[in-house]
Write a protein that holds these residues in place. Structure first.
Motif, short mmCIF file in Angstrom:
data_model
loop_
_atom_site.label_atom_id
_atom_site.label_comp_id
_atom_site.label_asym_id
_atom_site.label_seq_id
_atom_site.Cartn_x
_atom_site.Cartn_y
_atom_site.Cartn_z
N LYS A 114 2.02 1.56 -3.45
CA LYS A 114 0.91 1.80 -4.39
C LYS A 114 0.34 3.20 -4.28
N TYR A 115 0.16 3.68 -3.03
CA TYR A 115 -0.49 4.98 -2.82
C TYR A 115 0.56 6.07 -2.63
N GLY A 125 -6.22 -3.02 -6.43
CA GLY A 125 -6.65 -3.20 -5.03
C GLY A 125 -8.02 -3.84 -4.93
N THR A 130 1.25 8.76 5.03
CA THR A 130 0.54 8.01 6.07
C THR A 130 1.53 7.19 6.88
N PHE A 162 1.49 3.70 9.27
CA PHE A 162 0.82 2.54 9.88
C PHE A 162 1.76 1.95 10.92
N ASN A 183 0.84 -1.21 0.00
CA ASN A 183 0.00 0.00 0.00
C ASN A 183 0.87 1.25 0.00
N VAL A 219 0.06 9.81 -1.05
CA VAL A 219 -1.13 10.67 -1.20
C VAL A 219 -1.82 10.96 0.13
N GLY A 220 -1.59 10.09 1.14
CA GLY A 220 -2.19 10.29 2.47
C GLY A 220 -3.65 9.88 2.51
N ILE A 221 -4.18 9.83 3.73
CA ILE A 221 -5.59 9.45 3.92
C ILE A 221 -6.27 10.58 4.69
N LEU A 254 -9.62 -5.13 0.63
CA LEU A 254 -9.67 -6.15 1.68
C LEU A 254 -8.34 -6.30 2.42
N GLY A 255 -7.28 -5.73 1.84
CA GLY A 255 -5.94 -5.92 2.40
C GLY A 255 -5.83 -5.50 3.86
N LEU A 256 -6.33 -4.29 4.18
CA LEU A 256 -6.18 -3.80 5.56
C LEU A 256 -7.07 -4.57 6.54
N TYR A 300 -13.50 -1.12 2.16
CA TYR A 300 -13.45 0.34 2.22
C TYR A 300 -12.25 0.86 1.45
N ARG A 301 -12.50 1.80 0.57
CA ARG A 301 -11.42 2.39 -0.21
C ARG A 301 -11.60 3.89 -0.24
N VAL A 302 -10.52 4.62 -0.04
CA VAL A 302 -10.64 6.08 -0.04
C VAL A 302 -10.85 6.54 -1.48
N ASP A 303 -9.97 6.10 -2.34
CA ASP A 303 -10.07 6.50 -3.74
C ASP A 303 -10.28 5.22 -4.56
P1 ADP Z 1 -6.70 -1.98 -1.41
O1 ADP Z 1 -6.67 -3.34 -1.91
O2 ADP Z 1 -7.70 -1.10 -2.07
O3 ADP Z 1 -5.36 -1.35 -1.29
P2 ADP Z 1 -6.65 -1.97 1.47
O4 ADP Z 1 -7.58 -2.57 2.43
O5 ADP Z 1 -5.24 -2.43 1.49
O6 ADP Z 1 -7.29 -2.14 0.06
O7 ADP Z 1 -6.67 -0.41 1.70
C1 ADP Z 1 -7.91 0.24 1.85
C2 ADP Z 1 -7.83 1.65 1.34
O8 ADP Z 1 -7.06 2.45 2.23
C3 ADP Z 1 -7.16 1.79 0.04
O9 ADP Z 1 -8.07 1.64 -1.01
C4 ADP Z 1 -6.61 3.19 0.06
O10 ADP Z 1 -7.59 4.10 -0.34
C5 ADP Z 1 -6.32 3.41 1.52
N1 ADP Z 1 -4.89 3.21 1.85
C6 ADP Z 1 -4.32 2.12 2.36
N2 ADP Z 1 -3.00 2.31 2.57
C7 ADP Z 1 -2.72 3.57 2.18
C8 ADP Z 1 -1.53 4.38 2.16
N3 ADP Z 1 -0.36 3.94 2.57
N4 ADP Z 1 -1.66 5.65 1.72
C9 ADP Z 1 -2.84 6.14 1.29
N5 ADP Z 1 -4.00 5.42 1.28
C10 ADP Z 1 -3.93 4.16 1.71
#
Ligand code: ADP
Length: 483
Positions: free
Chosen positions: A382-383, A437, A466, A468, A379, A410-412, A440-442, A425-428
């Motif tokens: 990717k982000y 994506g 961000t 974690f 992530n 890009v941040g959350i 489901l990863g988180l 749940y996905r922000v973008d």
């Molecule tokens: P995905 O498979 O969409 O990455 P995740 O469950 O891993 O699903 O993440 C959920 C959402 O959280 C992502 O769609 C993204 O919008 C946001 N996200 C996760 N990690 C980051 C990060 N490091 N920076 C910015 N946004 C993040």
């Protein structure tokens, strides 16, 4: 669906409650009506016994003045002298044969009995040399009899018999009895009314709870009971509301999950359908375009595979028992992930920087720890933005191991932070989808970290990106978590 059965009357809580109540009250009332009366009767008996036997003894000793036999005149004189001090109803003096010498009734001498045998049991016993006392209580009157022999130097010269008719103490005793009966009646009525009121209130409240349970059983999870009183039943109602609240949340999560999952599966399926239709409907499609379409179909199928695999992982985390945990070196796992992600990072021009403290062991399985580190680090790549950085820090103290994954990406937004561990749940959405994506990863990270007694948090990183952080209980080098 099981139908609610009516509780038989004799087994109902109301009946049991009322029966217990009635039995206790009956026992108390019986005791209240007997014991004080018995004690009062006994007290009266004892005081009469002492006083009448004393009076009889005084009269007997006054009569036994010498060896000569008692005469009617002498006996009458002595009795008359003592009459004022003897508060009895009847006084009879007999000679040794039981013939009446004098007989006084209510202070007046009777002549009709003089010279006749006094056939009273008490007198007969007294003439045999015994002191006698008997008292009986009937119809509110005490009838007491005392008799003693008149002896002079061990010679029985006659006997004295006293009889007392006492309606005064009897009336007092009757008064006590009447009062006690009245009090008992009042207690009976009050307890009866209170018993009925309590029993009704109790069953009404239980019925309220039962009704609520049935409503929830029918699927109305938003139903709550409101029960005041601050007692055990209201505690029960609070617990019930709490339980229903949890059920409601679980049910909502389940529904949302099913609807999100169907939606997520539907989208790639629709794309596949559209692409196959396009190929089928095109009369002359050049091989280049057909290949492009088929590649897209392959990508969508891959996405479906990824989603189902992750869903399976989540289901396993929810239901299957945890695999046996072994000591795992977190640093070594992070290095493997870095190795795996380097091509991707290079492709998007992101640099990975690792600061790993060696010897940080935790109890987990290597595969699951790999999943956690991979999801977070992937992530972060990717982000991220071209030229961005990912810092992975591993630190351990005596009790905990802390893995931090920070990025300059890009941040959350603050308002999304609490929801990012929710399933799908996905922000973008567009960016997530473009990056392959699933949303489901988180969730998998969250569930896995929890399974090994750890915590995971996400926060905004200053000035951008961000952060974690996963915290695990540390495993001592020789085994066993450190305390
Ligand atoms: P995905 O498979 O969409 O990455 P995740 O469950 O891993 O699903 O993440 C959920 C959402 O959280 C992502 O769609 C993204 O919008 C946001 N996200 C996760 N990690 C980051 C990060 N490091 N920076 C910015 N946004 C993040």
């Amino acid at each position: 669906m099981p139908q609610s059965k009516k509780v038989p009357f004799w087994r109902s809580l109301q009946t049991k409650f009322a029966m217990t109540y009635i039995l206790i009250v009956a026992a108390v009332l019986i005791l209240l009506n007997t014991y004080p009366v018995m004690v009062s009767q006994d007290l009266a008996y004892r005081s009469k016994e002492t006083s009448m036997q004393n009076q009889a003894a005084v009269l007997a000793s006054a009569l036994a003045t010498g060896p000569e036999a008692l005469t009617a005149e002498g006996a009458a004189r002595t009795v008359e002298l003592l009459l004022g001090s003897l508060g009895v109803t009847r006084i009879v003096v007999t000679d040794p044969n039981g013939l009446v010498l004098c007989d006084f009734q209510e202070g007046t001498a009777r002549t009709d009995t003089t010279g006749q045998y006094a056939l009273f049991w008490e007198l007969v016993t007294a003439l045999q040399g015994n002191d006698v006392f008997r008292s009986g209580y009937a119809d509110g009157v005490f009838h007491s009899r005392a008799a003693v022999p008149v002896t002079y130097r061990s010679m029985t010269q006659g006997a004295v018999y006293l009889y007392e008719y006492d309606a005064e103490q009897g009336a007092m005793l009757q008064g006590i009895q009447t009062n006690l009966r009245f009090i008992s009646l009042v207690i009976c009525l009050v307890t009866l009314v209170m018993g009925v009121v309590f029993a009704k209130a109790l069953t009404r409240r239980i019925a309220l709870l039962l009704g609520a349970i049935r409503t929830v059983r029918e699927g109305e999870y938003s139903h709550r009971v409101s029960m005041g009183g601050g007692d055990e039943l209201s505690r029960l109602a609070d617990e019930f509301n709490e339980l229903t609240g949890r059920l409601q949340t679980t049910e909502e999560v389940r529904r949302r999950f099913v609807s999100d999952a169907s939606h997520e599966l539907k989208t790639p399926l629709a794309s596949i359908r559209l692409l196959t239709d396009s190929i089928l409907q095109a009369d002359h499609m050049d091989s280049e375009t057909a290949r492009e379409f088929l590649t897209d179909i392959g990508d969508e199928a891959e996405r479906l595979t990824r989603i189902t695999e992750k869903l399976l992982t989540l289901t396993r985390l929810d239901t299957a028992p945890a695999a046996a945990a072994v000591p795992v070196d977190v640093g070594a796992v992070v290095e493997r992930v870095e190795h795996m992600l380097t091509p991707l990072a290079r492709a998007v021009e992101v640099e990975l920087e690792l600061r790993l403290q060696p010897g940080c062991l935790i109890a987990a399985t290597e595969d699951e720890l790999y999943q956690i580190a991979f999801n977070l680090m992937e992530n972060a790549v990717k982000y991220n933005l071209p030229g961005g950085k990912v810092y992975v820090t591993l630190q351990g103290d005596a009790r905990q191991v802390r893995l931090r994954v920070e990025d300059t990406g890009v941040g959350i937004p603050e308002e999304d932070l609490p929801k990012i561990f929710d399933r799908f749940y996905r922000v973008d959405k567009a960016r997530s989808r473009a990056a392959g994506g699933t949303g489901l990863g988180l969730s998998i990270v969250w569930d896995t970290v929890r399974r090994y007694g750890g915590t995971v948090t996400a926060r905004r990183r200053e000035p951008e990106g961000t952060c974690f952080e996963v915290v695990f209980p540390r495993l001592a080098e020789k085994g066993g978590t450190q305390r």
